[in-house]
Design a protein around this motif. Structure first.
Motif, PDB file in Angstrom:
ATOM      1  N   ILE A 182      -0.191   5.128   5.301  1.00 16.43           N
ATOM      2  CA  ILE A 182       0.565   5.899   4.315  1.00 16.43           C
ATOM      3  C   ILE A 182       1.927   6.315   4.880  1.00 16.43           C
ATOM      4  O   ILE A 182       2.940   6.286   4.178  1.00 16.43           O
ATOM      5  N   GLY A 183       1.967   6.649   6.179  1.00 11.52           N
ATOM      6  CA  GLY A 183       3.233   7.027   6.806  1.00 11.52           C
ATOM      7  C   GLY A 183       4.209   5.870   6.870  1.00 11.52           C
ATOM      8  O   GLY A 183       5.405   6.031   6.599  1.00 11.52           O
ATOM      9  N   GLU A 184       3.702   4.691   7.244  1.00 21.76           N
ATOM     10  CA  GLU A 184       4.569   3.510   7.317  1.00 21.76           C
ATOM     11  C   GLU A 184       5.082   3.121   5.936  1.00 21.76           C
ATOM     12  O   GLU A 184       6.254   2.789   5.768  1.00 21.76           O
ATOM     13  N   ALA A 185       4.198   3.160   4.937  1.00 22.55           N
ATOM     14  CA  ALA A 185       4.602   2.813   3.573  1.00 22.55           C
ATOM     15  C   ALA A 185       5.631   3.801   3.040  1.00 22.55           C
ATOM     16  O   ALA A 185       6.625   3.406   2.420  1.00 22.55           O
ATOM     17  N   ALA A 186       5.412   5.081   3.299  1.00 21.04           N
ATOM     18  CA  ALA A 186       6.342   6.113   2.835  1.00 21.04           C
ATOM     19  C   ALA A 186       7.716   5.910   3.475  1.00 21.04           C
ATOM     20  O   ALA A 186       8.743   6.022   2.806  1.00 21.04           O
TER      21      ALA A 186
ATOM     22  N   LEU B 128       9.563   3.044   1.882  1.00 18.81           N
ATOM     23  CA  LEU B 128      10.006   3.369   0.528  1.00 18.81           C
ATOM     24  C   LEU B 128      10.998   4.531   0.492  1.00 18.81           C
ATOM     25  O   LEU B 128      11.611   4.802  -0.540  1.00 18.81           O
ATOM     26  N   GLY B 129      11.124   5.240   1.607  1.00 12.62           N
ATOM     27  CA  GLY B 129      12.051   6.364   1.659  1.00 12.62           C
ATOM     28  C   GLY B 129      11.554   7.580   0.905  1.00 12.62           C
ATOM     29  O   GLY B 129      12.350   8.323   0.322  1.00 12.62           O
ATOM     30  N   VAL B 130      10.243   7.781   0.899  1.00 15.61           N
ATOM     31  CA  VAL B 130       9.659   8.932   0.211  1.00 15.61           C
ATOM     32  C   VAL B 130       8.700   9.646   1.154  1.00 15.61           C
ATOM     33  O   VAL B 130       8.344   9.141   2.208  1.00 15.61           O
ATOM     34  N   HIS B 131       8.249  10.813   0.751  1.00 13.39           N
ATOM     35  CA  HIS B 131       7.261  11.575   1.514  1.00 13.39           C
ATOM     36  C   HIS B 131       5.869  11.009   1.198  1.00 13.39           C
ATOM     37  O   HIS B 131       5.622  10.549   0.075  1.00 13.39           O
ATOM     38  N   PRO B 132       4.943  11.032   2.156  1.00 15.05           N
ATOM     39  CA  PRO B 132       3.583  10.553   1.880  1.00 15.05           C
ATOM     40  C   PRO B 132       2.933  11.214   0.656  1.00 15.05           C
ATOM     41  O   PRO B 132       2.167  10.567  -0.064  1.00 15.05           O
TER      42      PRO B 132
ATOM     43  N   ARG C 289      -6.152   5.512   3.127  1.00 20.71           N
ATOM     44  CA  ARG C 289      -5.377   4.599   2.298  1.00 20.71           C
ATOM     45  C   ARG C 289      -4.608   3.624   3.181  1.00 20.71           C
ATOM     46  O   ARG C 289      -4.064   4.002   4.204  1.00 20.71           O
ATOM     47  N   ARG C 290      -4.517   2.402   2.699  1.00 17.81           N
ATOM     48  CA  ARG C 290      -3.641   1.403   3.304  1.00 17.81           C
ATOM     49  C   ARG C 290      -2.915   0.718   2.161  1.00 17.81           C
ATOM     50  O   ARG C 290      -3.506   0.415   1.122  1.00 17.81           O
ATOM     51  N   TYR C 291      -1.640   0.485   2.361  1.00 17.34           N
ATOM     52  CA  TYR C 291      -0.807  -0.071   1.301  1.00 17.34           C
ATOM     53  C   TYR C 291      -0.437  -1.512   1.626  1.00 17.34           C
ATOM     54  O   TYR C 291       0.186  -1.767   2.659  1.00 17.34           O
ATOM     55  N   PRO C 292      -0.803  -2.454   0.751  1.00 21.27           N
ATOM     56  CA  PRO C 292      -0.418  -3.848   0.981  1.00 21.27           C
ATOM     57  C   PRO C 292       1.108  -3.990   0.974  1.00 21.27           C
ATOM     58  O   PRO C 292       1.797  -3.378   0.147  1.00 21.27           O
ATOM     59  N   VAL C 293       1.624  -4.778   1.902  1.00 19.00           N
ATOM     60  CA  VAL C 293       3.071  -5.017   1.969  1.00 19.00           C
ATOM     61  C   VAL C 293       3.563  -5.562   0.630  1.00 19.00           C
ATOM     62  O   VAL C 293       4.667  -5.226   0.186  1.00 19.00           O
TER      63      VAL C 293
END
Length: 118
Positions: A6-10, A13-17, A39-43
């Motif tokens: 979630i941290g990497e995805a955030a 995307l330039g947003v907060h988790p 949670r894990r977010y697909p690239v």
């Protein structure tokens, strides 16, 4: 399939988790849940959002609050400069400013407790 925390995805995307969690509740993004519940977010999901220019969710309404400790600081324009920095930040982040509040008071002279009802 590459998965991001979630941290990497955030960060990508330039947003907060917390924004990712809110988008998930709104059905705007679909993370994969690990057996541990994380949670894990697909690239591919991140690229989908970036490719469309981002998620257009409800505007984020914010209230701006600026405070100075002394009247001397406020008279020197510090309070207005502080409020202007908040306005610029809100504009850059796409927030909708619904109200602005300012205060001049010393914490040493204020009654204990949160909020004065003013």
């Amino acid at each position: 399939m590459e998965l991001l925390s979630i941290g990497e995805a955030a960060k990508r995307l330039g947003v907060h988790p917390n924004r990712l969690r809110a988008w998930e509740k709104q059905g705007l993004i679909r993370p994969v849940r690990l057996p541990s519940g994380q949670r894990r977010y697909p690239v591919e999901e991140i690229n989908r959002i970036l490719g469309t220019g981002g998620i257009k969710a409800e505007s984020d309404a914010v209230v701006l609050y600026a405070r100075e400790s002394t009247k001397k600081q406020a008279d020197a324009g510090n309070l207005e400069r502080q409020m202007e920095r908040l306005r610029v930040y809100a504009r850059e982040k796409g927030y909708c400013v619904v109200a602005e509040y300012s205060d001049v008071a010393s914490g040493l002279n204020q009654p204990s407790g949160i909020g004065t009802g003013a």
